[in-house]
Scaffold this active site. Sequence first.
Site, short mmCIF file in Angstrom:
data_model
loop_
_atom_site.label_atom_id
_atom_site.label_comp_id
_atom_site.label_asym_id
_atom_site.label_seq_id
_atom_site.Cartn_x
_atom_site.Cartn_y
_atom_site.Cartn_z
N THR A 169 48.31 -27.62 -14.70
CA THR A 169 48.22 -28.00 -15.98
C THR A 169 48.12 -26.60 -16.97
O THR A 169 48.86 -26.71 -17.99
CB THR A 169 46.99 -28.87 -16.09
OG1 THR A 169 47.19 -30.01 -15.24
CG2 THR A 169 47.16 -29.81 -17.70
N HIS A 185 53.38 -34.28 -7.64
CA HIS A 185 54.66 -34.66 -6.60
C HIS A 185 55.43 -36.12 -7.35
O HIS A 185 56.44 -36.14 -6.70
CB HIS A 185 53.92 -35.01 -5.24
CG HIS A 185 53.18 -34.02 -4.72
ND1 HIS A 185 52.05 -34.66 -3.66
CD2 HIS A 185 53.15 -33.00 -4.79
CE1 HIS A 185 51.70 -33.37 -3.14
NE2 HIS A 185 52.27 -32.39 -3.71
#
Length: 366
Positions: free
Chosen positions: A30, A94
């Site tokens: 992030t 993912h």
Amino acid sequence: KIKLRLENRSLDHLRAPVICVLGHVDTGKTKLLDKLRCTNVQKSEAGGITQQIGATNVPIDVLRELTKIVRPPKGSQPFKIKIPGLLIMDTPGHEHFRLMRSRGSSLCDLAILVVDIMHGVEPQTVESIKLLQDRGTPFIVALNKIDRLFEWQSNPQKDFWDLLKMQKDHTKVEFEQRLSSAKLQLSEQGLNTKMYYEYSDPKEYSWIVPTSAITGDGIANLIATVVKYNQEIQPEKITFSEELEATVLEVKQTIGHGITIDVILKNGSLKIGDTIVLPGSKGRPIVTQIRALLLPKPNRELRIKTEYAEPKNIKGCQGVKIVAKGLKSAISGSSFLVARCQNEIEILKDLSQEKEILGCIQCEKH
Ligand code: GDP
């Protein structure tokens, strides 16, 4: 003159590659995304960065600015950006890969696999590598958190190579040891790696770029490597094509517009009034007309939801929200087609449903 024309042509024909970030939890995905998308850069400096649907477009001018400290290897030409920008997917992980319903297809042109230099390969690193290999998605390894090396001296204004040379001997030794250990662990996963500046054959080696998503060290080199990989190793993959390539990211309610689909339009164009044909969840294909194309308005605070701009048509590569009737049973991860005439509708209906069934079977196998 000819040279100039060729340069212009390549700029016109290369589209922005789609970039995804994945890796084990807490490796800094992030934070790295924030750095790549310049989320925390002053608005005036981040000129031209546009928040799109599900992704952020970092245009060529900003890429030039971000990579200006990158030093070309001895004897090479200065680094020149030819792609119009990067389309960086907003959410890490993912999902984007799982989302794609058919095997071997990937929304992403190039992925960044984040590995924590202090922890090396972790369970989700292995999972990510498998997923990337299964999808045939090339990737670059960001060996993150280098600022955690003992007495690391940070300077994000320096090319990584110069920065490494500046470090104390014991920090260099620790870096080399941790790098070798990560490379060994990656090789145990069947992955040969080399440092990015060696520009080894990418068919044999994945490239590693050391980074710190906190201090910004190595970020310029990471961006330059991502750009270089796309424009030099896979230019044909990122050449704009009129053939539509569009993927549904999400099916969701948009206030004032009913159920809409968020789409990444990689290639081709869409316009209001186009008849789109997409698979439906109940085995019934959806045939509907585009009523509006929504893009977040530019120059607004990133991440803040605002009203939308409504262009009449758009061209890949972009994220866009599509308003149309009957989208309730649309399926995330499916791709769709545009019918240019009545006859095409029936053919595309069969085609889209077949693709969907095939996708499901392959997903289950997977
Ligand atoms: P994600 O789970 O992979 O998305 O990881 P985050 O970006 O949320 O980061 C996890 C933790 O690691 C947070 O506390 C970050 O501040 C920290 N972190 C991320 N990148 C770095 C880095 O380059 N250096 C250091 N020291 N900490 C980092």
